[in-house]
Design an enzyme around this catalytic site. Structure first.
Site, PDB file in Angstrom:
ATOM      1  N   ARG A 108       0.882  -1.180   0.000  1.00 38.56           N
ATOM      2  CA  ARG A 108       0.000   0.000   0.000  1.00 38.56           C
ATOM      3  C   ARG A 108       0.908   1.215   0.000  1.00 38.56           C
ATOM      4  O   ARG A 108       1.710   1.400   0.921  1.00 38.56           O
ATOM      5  CB  ARG A 108      -0.914  -0.004   1.231  1.00 38.56           C
ATOM      6  CG  ARG A 108      -1.661   1.309   1.403  1.00 38.56           C
ATOM      7  CD  ARG A 108      -2.804   1.255   2.383  1.00 38.56           C
ATOM      8  NE  ARG A 108      -3.949   0.588   1.809  1.00 38.56           N
ATOM      9  CZ  ARG A 108      -5.205   0.753   2.222  1.00 38.56           C
ATOM     10  NH1 ARG A 108      -5.469   1.568   3.212  1.00 38.56           N
ATOM     11  NH2 ARG A 108      -6.198   0.102   1.649  1.00 38.56           N
ATOM     12  N   HIS A 135      -7.110   0.941  -6.785  1.00 34.60           N
ATOM     13  CA  HIS A 135      -7.352   0.073  -5.626  1.00 34.60           C
ATOM     14  C   HIS A 135      -8.101  -1.174  -6.126  1.00 34.60           C
ATOM     15  O   HIS A 135      -9.277  -1.369  -5.840  1.00 34.60           O
ATOM     16  CB  HIS A 135      -8.167   0.818  -4.569  1.00 34.60           C
ATOM     17  CG  HIS A 135      -8.170   0.177  -3.219  1.00 34.60           C
ATOM     18  ND1 HIS A 135      -7.467  -0.984  -2.937  1.00 34.60           N
ATOM     19  CD2 HIS A 135      -8.807   0.508  -2.055  1.00 34.60           C
ATOM     20  CE1 HIS A 135      -7.662  -1.307  -1.664  1.00 34.60           C
ATOM     21  NE2 HIS A 135      -8.469  -0.424  -1.110  1.00 34.60           N
ATOM     22  N   GLN A 138     -10.116  -3.623  -3.744  1.00 33.69           N
ATOM     23  CA  GLN A 138     -11.419  -3.136  -3.311  1.00 33.69           C
ATOM     24  C   GLN A 138     -12.474  -3.466  -4.354  1.00 33.69           C
ATOM     25  O   GLN A 138     -13.554  -3.963  -4.040  1.00 33.69           O
ATOM     26  CB  GLN A 138     -11.354  -1.616  -3.093  1.00 33.69           C
ATOM     27  CG  GLN A 138     -12.686  -1.013  -2.686  1.00 33.69           C
ATOM     28  CD  GLN A 138     -13.175  -1.513  -1.336  1.00 33.69           C
ATOM     29  OE1 GLN A 138     -12.410  -1.554  -0.380  1.00 33.69           O
ATOM     30  NE2 GLN A 138     -14.435  -1.923  -1.250  1.00 33.69           N
ATOM     31  N   ASP A 229     -17.144   7.514  -2.318  1.00 35.50           N
ATOM     32  CA  ASP A 229     -15.906   7.370  -1.541  1.00 35.50           C
ATOM     33  C   ASP A 229     -15.566   8.764  -0.998  1.00 35.50           C
ATOM     34  O   ASP A 229     -16.166   9.768  -1.411  1.00 35.50           O
ATOM     35  CB  ASP A 229     -14.792   6.835  -2.460  1.00 35.50           C
ATOM     36  CG  ASP A 229     -13.476   6.610  -1.728  1.00 35.50           C
ATOM     37  OD1 ASP A 229     -13.488   6.497  -0.485  1.00 35.50           O
ATOM     38  OD2 ASP A 229     -12.417   6.558  -2.404  1.00 35.50           O
ATOM     39  N   CYS A 269     -16.493   2.119  -0.167  1.00 34.84           N
ATOM     40  CA  CYS A 269     -15.376   1.232   0.185  1.00 34.84           C
ATOM     41  C   CYS A 269     -15.007   1.336   1.651  1.00 34.84           C
ATOM     42  O   CYS A 269     -14.392   0.424   2.192  1.00 34.84           O
ATOM     43  CB  CYS A 269     -14.183   1.567  -0.684  1.00 34.84           C
ATOM     44  SG  CYS A 269     -13.681   3.297  -0.552  1.00 34.84           S
ATOM     45  N   ARG A 297     -14.125  -8.328   0.944  1.00 35.15           N
ATOM     46  CA  ARG A 297     -12.689  -8.154   0.716  1.00 35.15           C
ATOM     47  C   ARG A 297     -11.975  -9.442   1.104  1.00 35.15           C
ATOM     48  O   ARG A 297     -11.072  -9.903   0.411  1.00 35.15           O
ATOM     49  CB  ARG A 297     -12.142  -6.984   1.558  1.00 35.15           C
ATOM     50  CG  ARG A 297     -12.678  -5.607   1.207  1.00 35.15           C
ATOM     51  CD  ARG A 297     -12.135  -5.134  -0.122  1.00 35.15           C
ATOM     52  NE  ARG A 297     -10.678  -5.170  -0.153  1.00 35.15           N
ATOM     53  CZ  ARG A 297      -9.882  -4.202   0.333  1.00 35.15           C
ATOM     54  NH1 ARG A 297     -10.408  -3.102   0.841  1.00 35.15           N
ATOM     55  NH2 ARG A 297      -8.556  -4.309   0.261  1.00 35.15           N
TER      56      ARG A 297
HETATM   57  N1   CP Z   1     -11.475   0.058   1.821  1.00 34.74           N
HETATM   58  C1   CP Z   1     -10.218  -0.035   2.310  1.00 34.74           C
HETATM   59  O1   CP Z   1      -9.266  -0.324   1.592  1.00 34.74           O
HETATM   60  O2   CP Z   1     -10.129   0.195   3.634  1.00 34.74           O
HETATM   61  P1   CP Z   1      -8.767   0.383   4.463  1.00 34.74           P
HETATM   62  O3   CP Z   1      -8.161   1.669   3.992  1.00 34.74           O
HETATM   63  O4   CP Z   1      -9.201   0.418   5.896  1.00 34.74           O
HETATM   64  O5   CP Z   1      -7.880  -0.781   4.163  1.00 34.74           O
HETATM   65  N1  NVA Z   2      -9.857   6.834  -1.987  1.00 29.92           N
HETATM   66  C1  NVA Z   2      -9.555   6.382  -0.668  1.00 29.92           C
HETATM   67  C2  NVA Z   2      -9.796   4.912  -0.546  1.00 29.92           C
HETATM   68  C3  NVA Z   2      -9.577   4.348   0.819  1.00 29.92           C
HETATM   69  C4  NVA Z   2      -9.808   2.895   0.897  1.00 29.92           C
HETATM   70  C5  NVA Z   2      -8.125   6.734  -0.309  1.00 29.92           C
HETATM   71  O1  NVA Z   2      -7.240   6.519  -1.135  1.00 29.92           O
HETATM   72  O2  NVA Z   2      -7.896   7.235   0.775  1.00 29.92           O
END
Ligand code: CP
Ligand code: NVA
Length: 311
Positions: A108, A135, A138, A229, A269, A297
């Protein structure tokens, strides 16, 4: 187990065919049904997964950790303070060192290039656990949720809000799978043109309909799924105050949902900023499937790990 799945990494849904994604969703559903009756095949016994995260996480971290545990493997977490990706050490070096010791890496990170570089040098499967651009994990869980709840992916899906990483992965998924997707964002926060163009070109063959409409009330008309989101993604928090007035017309609330199909399903998400992109009554209401999405997930990623890591 692997069937037609030949890929080594999972970085971007654009790298996959519709058949591969559908195969994965089918396996995810199968593993979920088995899990529901207490059957947890130890197909990843002895396998080790590193979770290297430069941003916070609840769902991604826990779902990968639980997925590995349930499939008989092990995982460990390296947080933002530990590795110093590209700062304490070059991405290439981190990739090669980790690749000598583990069987797979979930990354990540901020720059999507880090994900690509990790995959180039690790020598083991790399999974994109969220980058600034995509992502895909997701959206795998989301596709599983739409299929479960609606019985098909042939529905009208409307993404309302920021043209961010989640939006990009939905656009790519729509192009690959031939979905009907409407994207509604403020004009200055549109999804990236390069991704939109790619999807327009690649969506011809799959029969996708990809529409951009800056008017959220027109965009959600008749939608079977309304997805939103956060307005400021991780790393962009300092822009929150400036963004709120621009995004307020894009809030998913009762008024907006009245324009959608009477059977509309609301997706997010998470994490959600209640009172900003989504109201309390909507996220907690009967049309919301956000917790099913979060749970899925786990199931989708079990399938992904089984396909990437099992021998
Ligand atoms: N939706 C998602 O990826 O959540 P987190 O950021 O908590 O992993
Ligand atoms: N768009 C958001 C998604 C989190 C799961 C971010 O990148 O923070």
């Amino acid at each position: 187990m692997k069937g037609q799945w030949q890929k080594q990494h999972f970085l971007d849904l654009a790298d996959f065919s519709a058949q591969e994604i559908m195969f994965l969703l089918h396996l995810a559903q199968d593993l979920k049904q088995r899990w529901l009756v207490g059957d947890q095949p130890a197909i990843l016994k002895g396998k080790k997964l590193a979770l290297l995260f430069e941003k916070p996480s609840l769902r991604t971290r826990v779902s990968f950790e639980m997925a590995m545990r349930q499939l008989g493997g092990e995982s460990f977490y390296l947080g933002p303070q530990e590795v110093g990706l590209g700062k304490r050490e070059a991405v290439k070096d981190v990739a090669q060192v980790l690749g000598r010791m583990v069987d797979g890496i979930v990354l990540r990170t901020f720059a999507h290039e880090n994900v690509l570089e990790m995959a180039q040098y690790a020598g083991v499967p790399v999974i994109n656990g969220l980058s600034d651009l995509h992502h895909p994990c997701q959206v795998l869980g989301d596709l599983l949720t739409v299929q479960e709840k609606k019985g098909t992916l042939e529905v009208k899906i409307c993404f309302v809000g920021d043209g961010n990483n989640i939006c990009h992965s939905w656009i790519v998924a729509a192009a690959v799978l031939g979905l009907h997707l409407v994207v509604s964002t403020p004009p200055q926060y549109r999804p990236q043109e390069k991704i939109w163009q790619w999807a327009q070109e690649n969506g011809v063959q799959s029969g996708a309909t990809l529409i951009y409409d800056p008017d959220p009330h027109r965009a959600v008309k008749g939608a079977d799924v309304v997805y939103t989101d956060v307005w400021a993604s991780m790393g962009k928090e300092a822009e929150t105050e400036a963004r709120i007035p621009v995004f307020l017309p894009y809030q998913v609330n009762e008024l907006l949902l009245q324009k959608a199909s009477p059977q509309v399903m609301v997706m997010h998400c998470m994490p959600a900023h209640r009172g900003q992109e989504i109201t309390d009554d909507v996220i907690d209401g009967v049309r919301s499937v956000v917790l099913d999405e979060a749970e899925n997930r786990l199931h989708a990623q079990k399938a992904l790990l089984a396909l990437l890591l099992s021998s």
